[in-house]
Write a protein that holds these residues in place. Structure first.
Motif, PDB file in Angstrom:
ATOM      1  N   LYS A   1       7.543   5.783  40.289  1.00 16.24           N
ATOM      2  CA  LYS A   1       8.116   5.776  39.361  1.00 16.24           C
ATOM      3  C   LYS A   1       9.811   5.683  39.511  1.00 16.24           C
ATOM      4  CE  LYS A   1       5.232   9.427  37.075  1.00 16.24           C
ATOM      5  NZ  LYS A   1       4.999  11.030  36.318  1.00 16.24           N
TER       6      LYS A   1
ATOM      7  N   THR B   1      11.348   8.157  34.632  1.00 16.34           N
ATOM      8  CA  THR B   1      10.200   7.330  34.311  1.00 16.34           C
ATOM      9  C   THR B   1       8.968   8.465  33.739  1.00 16.34           C
ATOM     10  OG1 THR B   1      10.616   5.782  36.434  1.00 16.34           O
ATOM     11  CG2 THR B   1       8.175   5.635  34.876  1.00 16.34           C
ATOM     12  N   ASP B   2       8.949   7.981  32.118  1.00 17.63           N
ATOM     13  CA  ASP B   2       7.876   8.675  31.218  1.00 17.63           C
ATOM     14  C   ASP B   2       6.852   8.407  31.769  1.00 17.63           C
ATOM     15  OD1 ASP B   2       7.503   9.493  29.158  1.00 17.63           O
ATOM     16  OD2 ASP B   2       6.361   8.283  29.075  1.00 17.63           O
TER      17      ASP B   2
ATOM     18  N   GLN C   1       4.620   5.707  30.470  1.00 23.78           N
ATOM     19  CA  GLN C   1       4.607   4.580  30.419  1.00 23.78           C
ATOM     20  C   GLN C   1       4.221   4.294  31.815  1.00 23.78           C
ATOM     21  OE1 GLN C   1       8.582   4.447  31.145  1.00 23.78           O
ATOM     22  NE2 GLN C   1       8.824   1.838  30.395  1.00 23.78           N
TER      23      GLN C   1
END
Length: 536
Positions: free
Chosen positions: A54, A166-167, A170
């Motif tokens: 991430k 960072t999701d 996602q």
């Protein structure tokens, strides 16, 4: 505790991110990495890998980007590698012995955008990253308190903290988009015989080859695996921590080779798996202080080279206590493995050959000019075809076409002999051969004979120019402690075992041989030493 080899898991995933998730499910709280500061479980390793992935995405690393790691073996090295590969980036490991100009050349040619290194290497090469317009970020391993010196230089801890940007949903989509056929890494060839080339291999190649390798050598989940071989080399990376994760073994990274530290680690951590180049075992055997350590936990040793002395294999069993010793052969362009002995092969086969082809791979000894297989028992260039053959040399289509034929055969540049049962014996590098009075001489053959001489700890032979013979042999010999060997005794012994044209004309006694970081003798350095001595 699971003891099954890797092949007992037929549904093993074929990308690095899925492999780490699978290993966390399989092995859970079991120690994945053991360091003196504490253990990291398989569950914790997968969490760390996801966090790093991430963070890489947060700084802009995307599918197909190249990320380099220039650092000694450590747990963070593994986390960084798995993290970048989890977003589809390509790992570019850098040899820790490279000079600044050599490292800059590789970073430039590979188009690296992110460099993961240590404060030590950063200080040693202060202008390295500033010169390279492609490198946008430099991440320091481990955390460093030094002030930022270049664009976007961040500590490891600060880097990992970026993962929050960072999701999660996602990231899961990004992780799942990594394909088994995507390039996972770009390992540069050692460059001992020319300019290093970047070798591309895929996720699926790495996992399939080392699932097979692990099952063949008998690596198990209860093994404590001391990895001295550097992570920038396939022996330390693919046959090292990747193979351990496939099997659920415990990884014990060693940043720098030191005989005493190795023996201390074997005793302290009950090491069972200790692979390495022949020089590793030779140095341990030559050190009488080994008797002060408990090495009885050693179970499995894997080695390989053009010349593995029969006596070395015997001594590994009788003196170092290995239950199983296996020899193998491979190269970077073959995803690290071509042939391997089986543990149930008889001792003479294991000592005198590099085994037979791994499952699903074809090997032949061919006439290098025609590609036609020579008769069994005759020398030829080793050619390989199968799922282990590299994807390509990065950005070098002509070199790729030279190395891989139109029908998929990889020309290794190694000379070997194959017997009727398919067992391969590597006799030398094609480029190492020299010609004396019109006769081909393969140094590995001479080296193998010299290892049978009492008092020889290590030896390397090269060809040097001399009129009128053209070239003659020069042997560099490291004596065992208290050895009384002299030039005449070396040449006399060779003369009793070899044709006269194969006997070294020159014999030089040295304290040590120049080795690269993977433990192989660097013969280009020996040629430089030879030239200086002959000129003087």
């Amino acid at each position: 505790m699971l003891l099954e080899p890797a092949t007992s898991f037929p549904d093993m995933p074929l990308t690095l991110p899925r492999l780490f998730g699978w290993a966390a499910q399989q092995f859970g709280d079991k120690a994945a990495i053991g360091e003196q500061t504490g253990n990291i479980s398989y569950t914790e390793l997968n969490d760390a890998r996801r966090q790093a992935a991430k963070a890489f995405y947060a700084i802009g690393v995307r599918h197909g980007d190249r990320v380099a790691i220039w650092a000694p073996n450590s747990a963070e090295w593994i986390v960084a590698a798995a993290g970048l590969q989890s977003v589809g980036a390509i790992l570019v490991p850098l040899n820790t012995r490279l000079q600044e100009s050599e490292a800059a050349d590789i970073l430039h040619r590979a188009g690296v955008t992110v460099l993961v290194t240590t404060a030590e290497f950063r200080r040693a090469a202060p202008k390295l990253v500033d010169k390279l317009t492609s490198v946008n970020h430099c991440i320091l391993l481990p955390a460093s308190s030094e002030p930022s010196a270049i664009k976007e230089e961040i500590s490891w801890a600060d880097f990992l903290a970026l993962a929050e940007q960072t999701d999660n949903a996602q990231f899961i989509a990004i992780e799942r988009a990594v394909n088994p056929h995507d390039s996972a890494d770009m390992l540069f060839t050692s460059g001992t015989t020319g300019k290093a080339k970047g070798v591309l291999c895929s996720h699926e190649q790495n996992i399939r080859v080392f699932q097979t390798w692990s099952a063949t050598v008998g690596l198990r989940s209860d093994d404590n695996y001391l990895i001295i071989n550097p992570f920038f080399h396939s022996f330390g990376y693919k046959a090292g921590w990747l193979a351990a994760i496939i099997c659920g073994a415990t990884i014990l990274p060693m940043a720098k080779f030191d005989k005493q530290s190795v023996m201390e680690a074997i005793q302290r951590d009950k090491v069972t798996m200790l692979p390495g180049a022949p020089s590793l075992y030779e140095m341990l055997l030559a050190d009488d202080s080994r008797h002060n350590y408990d090495l009885s936990s050693l179970r499995l040793g894997v080695t390989g080279a053009a010349s593995v002395p029969v006596q070395l294999v015997r001594d590994m069993r009788s003196e170092l206590g290995f239950e199983t010793v296996v020899t193998a052969y491979g190269l970077t362009e073959s995803t690290g493995v071509v042939t391997i002995c089986r543990p149930d092969d008889d001792a003479e086969i294991i000592a005198s050959t590099s085994g037979r082809a791994i499952d699903g791979v074809d090997v032949k000894c061919a006439d290098p000019n025609t590609g036609i297989e020579v008769e069994r028992g005759c020398e030829g260039e080793v050619w390989v075809r199968g799922y282990n053959v590299m994807q390509a040399y990065f950005d070098m289509p002509e070199a790729t076409a030279d190395a891989i034929t139109a029908d998929g055969w990889l020309k290794t540049g190694d000379i070997g002999v194959m017997d009727a049962q398919g067992y391969l014996r590597i006799t030398d590098r094609l480029k190492d051969m020299y010609i004396m009075n019109g006769e081909n001489v393969y140094p590995a053959e001479v080296e193998k004979v010299l290892y049978g001489l009492s008092g020889v700890a290590q030896v390397a032979v090269i060809g040097v120019p001399k009129v009128p013979q053209g070239e003659v042999g020069m042997a560099f010999v490291v004596r065992k402690p208290d050895s009384k060997l002299d030039v005449d005794s070396v040449r006399t012994f060779c003369g009793s075992q070899l044709a006269s044209y194969k006997v070294p004309y020159y014999v030089e006694f040295v304290d040590a041989l120049p080795l690269n970081a993977s433990g192989k003798v660097v013969k280009t350095e020996l040629k430089t030493i030879a030239a200086d001595r002959l000129n003087s």
